[in-house]
Each structure stands twice: as structure tokens, then as C-alpha cells.
Design a protein around this motif. Structure first.
Motif, PDB file in Angstrom:
ATOM      1  N   UNK A  19       7.323  -8.177  -4.813  1.00 38.71           N
ATOM      2  CA  UNK A  19       7.847  -7.087  -3.981  1.00 38.71           C
ATOM      3  C   UNK A  19       8.359  -5.912  -4.805  1.00 38.71           C
ATOM      4  N   UNK A  20       8.875  -6.177  -5.996  1.00 39.41           N
ATOM      5  CA  UNK A  20       9.326  -5.086  -6.875  1.00 39.41           C
ATOM      6  C   UNK A  20       8.155  -4.197  -7.265  1.00 39.41           C
ATOM      7  N   UNK A  21       7.027  -4.828  -7.605  1.00 44.20           N
ATOM      8  CA  UNK A  21       5.832  -4.075  -7.974  1.00 44.20           C
ATOM      9  C   UNK A  21       5.309  -3.270  -6.785  1.00 44.20           C
ATOM     10  N   UNK A  22       5.354  -3.872  -5.593  1.00 43.61           N
ATOM     11  CA  UNK A  22       4.883  -3.186  -4.389  1.00 43.61           C
ATOM     12  C   UNK A  22       5.730  -1.956  -4.081  1.00 43.61           C
ATOM     13  N   UNK A  23       7.051  -2.098  -4.137  1.00 48.35           N
ATOM     14  CA  UNK A  23       7.921  -0.955  -3.836  1.00 48.35           C
ATOM     15  C   UNK A  23       7.838   0.107  -4.914  1.00 48.35           C
ATOM     16  N   UNK A  24       7.572  -0.320  -6.131  1.00 47.48           N
ATOM     17  CA  UNK A  24       7.456   0.636  -7.237  1.00 47.48           C
ATOM     18  C   UNK A  24       6.301   1.601  -6.991  1.00 47.48           C
ATOM     19  N   UNK A  25       5.150   1.048  -6.637  1.00 41.36           N
ATOM     20  CA  UNK A  25       3.970   1.884  -6.387  1.00 41.36           C
ATOM     21  C   UNK A  25       4.122   2.656  -5.077  1.00 41.36           C
ATOM     22  N   UNK A  26       4.599   1.973  -4.030  1.00 45.16           N
ATOM     23  CA  UNK A  26       4.699   2.608  -2.708  1.00 45.16           C
ATOM     24  C   UNK A  26       5.636   3.793  -2.674  1.00 45.16           C
ATOM     25  N   UNK A  27       6.850   3.624  -3.167  1.00 44.88           N
ATOM     26  CA  UNK A  27       7.845   4.706  -3.066  1.00 44.88           C
ATOM     27  C   UNK A  27       7.596   5.828  -4.068  1.00 44.88           C
ATOM     28  N   UNK A  28       6.907   5.518  -5.168  1.00 48.13           N
ATOM     29  CA  UNK A  28       6.698   6.565  -6.174  1.00 48.13           C
ATOM     30  C   UNK A  28       5.625   7.551  -5.741  1.00 48.13           C
ATOM     31  N   UNK A  29       4.592   7.073  -5.001  1.00 47.66           N
ATOM     32  CA  UNK A  29       3.490   7.964  -4.637  1.00 47.66           C
ATOM     33  C   UNK A  29       3.568   8.464  -3.199  1.00 47.66           C
ATOM     34  N   UNK A  30       4.444   7.874  -2.375  1.00 50.30           N
ATOM     35  CA  UNK A  30       4.479   8.210  -0.942  1.00 50.30           C
ATOM     36  C   UNK A  30       4.687   9.697  -0.634  1.00 50.30           C
ATOM     37  N   UNK A  31       5.603  10.405  -1.301  1.00 49.78           N
ATOM     38  CA  UNK A  31       5.814  11.815  -0.942  1.00 49.78           C
ATOM     39  C   UNK A  31       4.667  12.742  -1.324  1.00 49.78           C
ATOM     40  N   UNK A  32       3.743  12.278  -2.178  1.00 49.98           N
ATOM     41  CA  UNK A  32       2.654  13.150  -2.631  1.00 49.98           C
ATOM     42  C   UNK A  32       1.779  13.640  -1.476  1.00 49.98           C
ATOM     43  N   UNK A  33       1.331  12.782  -0.551  1.00 48.05           N
ATOM     44  CA  UNK A  33       0.572  13.304   0.596  1.00 48.05           C
ATOM     45  C   UNK A  33       1.391  14.249   1.478  1.00 48.05           C
ATOM     46  N   UNK A  34       2.707  14.048   1.502  1.00 50.83           N
ATOM     47  CA  UNK A  34       3.576  14.930   2.285  1.00 50.83           C
ATOM     48  C   UNK A  34       3.588  16.337   1.685  1.00 50.83           C
ATOM     49  N   UNK A  35       3.564  16.396   0.362  1.00 50.56           N
ATOM     50  CA  UNK A  35       3.483  17.691  -0.327  1.00 50.56           C
ATOM     51  C   UNK A  35       2.162  18.378   0.009  1.00 50.56           C
ATOM     52  N   UNK A  70       4.274  16.719 -13.299  1.00 55.45           N
ATOM     53  CA  UNK A  70       3.183  17.624 -12.922  1.00 55.45           C
ATOM     54  C   UNK A  70       3.322  18.048 -11.461  1.00 55.45           C
ATOM     55  N   UNK A  71       3.700  17.107 -10.607  1.00 52.18           N
ATOM     56  CA  UNK A  71       3.912  17.432  -9.199  1.00 52.18           C
ATOM     57  C   UNK A  71       5.077  18.396  -9.027  1.00 52.18           C
ATOM     58  N   UNK A  72       6.123  18.178  -9.809  1.00 54.01           N
ATOM     59  CA  UNK A  72       7.280  19.078  -9.770  1.00 54.01           C
ATOM     60  C   UNK A  72       6.871  20.492 -10.167  1.00 54.01           C
ATOM     61  N   UNK A  73       6.030  20.585 -11.185  1.00 56.13           N
ATOM     62  CA  UNK A  73       5.529  21.884 -11.637  1.00 56.13           C
ATOM     63  C   UNK A  73       4.712  22.559 -10.534  1.00 56.13           C
ATOM     64  N   UNK A  74       3.864  21.790  -9.847  1.00 54.07           N
ATOM     65  CA  UNK A  74       3.037  22.370  -8.781  1.00 54.07           C
ATOM     66  C   UNK A  74       3.894  22.869  -7.623  1.00 54.07           C
ATOM     67  N   UNK A  75       4.981  22.166  -7.334  1.00 52.34           N
ATOM     68  CA  UNK A  75       5.884  22.602  -6.264  1.00 52.34           C
ATOM     69  C   UNK A  75       6.549  23.921  -6.637  1.00 52.34           C
ATOM     70  N   UNK A  76       6.940  24.050  -7.903  1.00 52.31           N
ATOM     71  CA  UNK A  76       7.568  25.295  -8.367  1.00 52.31           C
ATOM     72  C   UNK A  76       6.603  26.464  -8.225  1.00 52.31           C
ATOM     73  N   UNK A  91      13.716  19.350   0.115  1.00 52.20           N
ATOM     74  CA  UNK A  91      14.020  17.913   0.098  1.00 52.20           C
ATOM     75  C   UNK A  91      13.119  17.168  -0.876  1.00 52.20           C
ATOM     76  N   UNK A  92      11.828  17.471  -0.830  1.00 46.82           N
ATOM     77  CA  UNK A  92      10.879  16.799  -1.720  1.00 46.82           C
ATOM     78  C   UNK A  92      11.133  17.201  -3.169  1.00 46.82           C
ATOM     79  N   UNK A  93      11.506  18.462  -3.380  1.00 43.93           N
ATOM     80  CA  UNK A  93      11.795  18.943  -4.734  1.00 43.93           C
ATOM     81  C   UNK A  93      12.988  18.188  -5.330  1.00 43.93           C
TER      82      UNK A  93
END
Length: 308
Positions: free
Chosen positions: A83-99, A170-176, A226-228
Motif C-alpha cells: 500500500x505504501x508503494x501504491x500511495x506513493x505513485x498515486x498521490x505523486x502523479x494525480x494532480x498532473x492531469x488536473x494541471x 519540471x511541472x512546477x516550472x511549467x506552471x510558472x 492550490x496546485x502550485x
């Protein structure tokens, strides 16, 4: 008895890959919250026939449900690595489609308010920024997979963490860059300083920004903020290391990741482009009809002068 319970909890935390035991009720709260928002996004996508909201905002919600369900599992079995591995991948990439959804919405706003004031064309926001977003998503997913594999094998996840850090940075840079271009567009429109020539035949000039459009821009700005903030937190978290103070403090994650992404995804529910831009499109069509009438008037009075 109390001392024994405290000792057992402390022992669980020390053996947990989180360095703490995720709080069960908080995990349930976020699973329910994301489930409601995701269901609403799916319904809104079908209602307004905005199919691009499914692989963006809706998919982001699905990933958050996946990640927080894994954290809920961890709250009951904190020593398990799966479950640690699952949450690691899930929560780290989830906001990317929202961006990505924000990028597309900005392009649609620019289409209605005046593409001539934007450095990029509306379609370029979708092509350039969403393509870069996919690259960031891939980097984060690969890094998460490496980190999870390392944890599972009892090795240090530092290498995978560095890859994830690169993807988030890199995502942070793209948001800026995205925010800078959006701000430039709004300022150029306010002061009537277009990048490209504006056809003089359309004599009515630029139309004012409606209250509905103003609310849409405000909602998009708040969602992006919020995402930033969340991206800054995850950058600091990974830079601090896997045993650092930031990653080992649950309250930071709950507020700066869970809460901010929740607010961001619900903001898009409330300020949904199907609701906020639909009526404005009707207004835009009406304005276009007026512009065409102006164009006809221009030619009817201008052409005789050219013959003379």
C-alpha cells in the motif's frame, strides 16, 4: 495499559515506511471527498459533452482515490510495503492531469476574449503545455516505480526519489510559465496591446469581460495556486530526503497535498467550463454576429471610395 498502547503505536510508526501511521479517519475523509468530486466530474463531462475532462480532471480524481485508498490500507497495516508503494505513485502523479485541464481551459478563455492578445495561440496551450505535462507525468511515474521497487527490495529509494523530484520540478516550472503567459495575456488585453494585428473591419472593438468569465478566471487562478503550493511542498519533501522531517510529518502531507488538491479539484467542479464558459460562448456568438454586421457595413461604405 496506556503505556503499552503508546509503545505499540510508536513501534508501528518506527517500522512503517512512512515513519508514522496514517490516520484512518483522515484517509476515509479524503477517499470519500475525492470519490464525490470524481463522480461529479464524470457526470459533468457527459452532461456538457466535454470529453477532454475525463482524461484530465476525472482521471486525477481516480488517481487520488487510488492513492488515498492505499493510505487507508496502510493505516490498518502500517508495516506493509504494497500500500505504501501504491500511495506513493498515486498521490505523486494525480494532480498532473488536473494541471492539464487548467491548460486547456485557459486556451478556451483566450479563444473567447481575444487570441490576438496571447503570445501563443489557444491551441498551442493544449499542444505545448499538455505535451510537457505528459512528459512530467511519465517522469514522476517512472521515478515512483523505481522508488517503490527499491523499498520493496529493502534498498534505498533515493534514486527513484530524485527522478520524481525532477518530474515535479519540471511541472512546477511549467506552471510558472503558464501563469506568466496568462498574466501577460490579461494585461495586454486590459491595455489593448495585441501581439497580432487586429482587423479594423471589426469596429466594435474588444468586448468587456462578463461577470461569469471573471468568476471563471478567478476560479482557474485559485485552482492553479492550490496546485502550485502542493507542487512546492512535494518538491521540498523529496529534496529533504526519505527520512527527513517533511516527509515524516503526516500533518504536512494532509494539508499541503491532500487538502490543497481537494480544494483544487472541487474548484473545477464549481467553476466547470461547461457551466462557466457555455453561456459566455452564446454571448460570444452574439458579438460575432454584430461584428459581421459591422464588416458588411464597412465594405458597403468603403468599396465605393476605392472605385473613385
Amino acid at each position: 495499559m496506556v503505556t503499552s498502547s503508546v509503545f505499540y503505536t510508536t513501534q508501528q510508526a518506527s517500522e512503517s515506511p512512512y515513519n508514522y501511521v496514517p490516520t484512518e479517519w483522515i484517509c476515509i475523509f479524503f477517499v470519500v471527498s475525492y470519490s464525490i468530486s470524481t463522480a461529479i466530474h464524470m457526470g459533468q463531462a457527459f452532461k456538457y459533452k466535454l470529453w477532454w475532462m475525463i482524461p484530465t480532471a476525472t482521471f486525477a480524481g481516480v488517481l487520488e482515490i487510488f492513492g488515498w485508498s492505499a493510505r487507508l490500507w496502510s493505516s490498518r497495516s502500517p508495516q506493509l510495503l504494497t500500500p505504501f508503494e501504491m500511495q506513493l505513485v498515486g498521490t505523486i502523479i494525480a494532480p498532473t492531469p488536473l494541471v492539464a485541464a487548467n491548460f486547456i481551459i485557459l486556451g478556451k478563455i483566450i479563444t473567447q476574449l481575444g487570441p490576438q492578445f496571447s503570445r501563443l495561440t489557444p491551441n498551442m496551450y493544449t499542444v505545448v503545455f499538455c505535451s510537457f505535462d505528459v512528459i512530467c507525468l511519465t517522469i514522476q511515474a517512472v521515478g515512483g516505480a523505481f522508488a517503490a521497487q527499491a523499498v520493496n527490495q529493502g534498498q534505498s529509494p533515493t534514486f527513484g526519489g530524485h527522478i520524481m523530484l525532477g518530474g515535479i520540478a519540471a511541472q512546477l516550472f511549467s506552471i510558472v510559465i503558464y501563469v506568466a503567459l496568462a498574466a501577460e495575456f490579461l494585461l495586454r488585453r486590459k491595455y489593448n496591446a495585441p501581439f497580432r494585428h487586429q482587423d479594423i473591419r471589426f469596429g466594435k472593438g474588444q468586448r468587456s469581460i462578463s461577470k461569469k468569465m471573471q468568476r471563471t478566471i478567478s476560479g482557474l487562478s485559485f485552482c492553479t495556486l492550490c496546485i502550485f503550493i502542493r507542487s512546492v511542498y512535494r518538491t521540498v519533501e523529496l529534496a529533504d530526503g526519505w527520512s527527513g522531517l517533511v516527509i515524516s510529518t503526516e500533518v504536512y502531507f494532509n494539508w499541503l497535498d491532500g487538502a490543497f488538491v481537494t480544494v483544487a479539484i472541487y474548484t473545477l467542479n464549481i467553476m466547470h467550463p461547461g457551466i462557466c464558459l457555455r453561456l459566455d460562448t452564446i454571448t460570444h456568438a452574439s458579438q460575432q454576429a454584430e461584428d459581421e454586421a459591422d464588416q458588411d457595413y464597412y465594405y458597403r461604405h468603403r468599396l465605393p471610395l476605392r472605385r473613385g
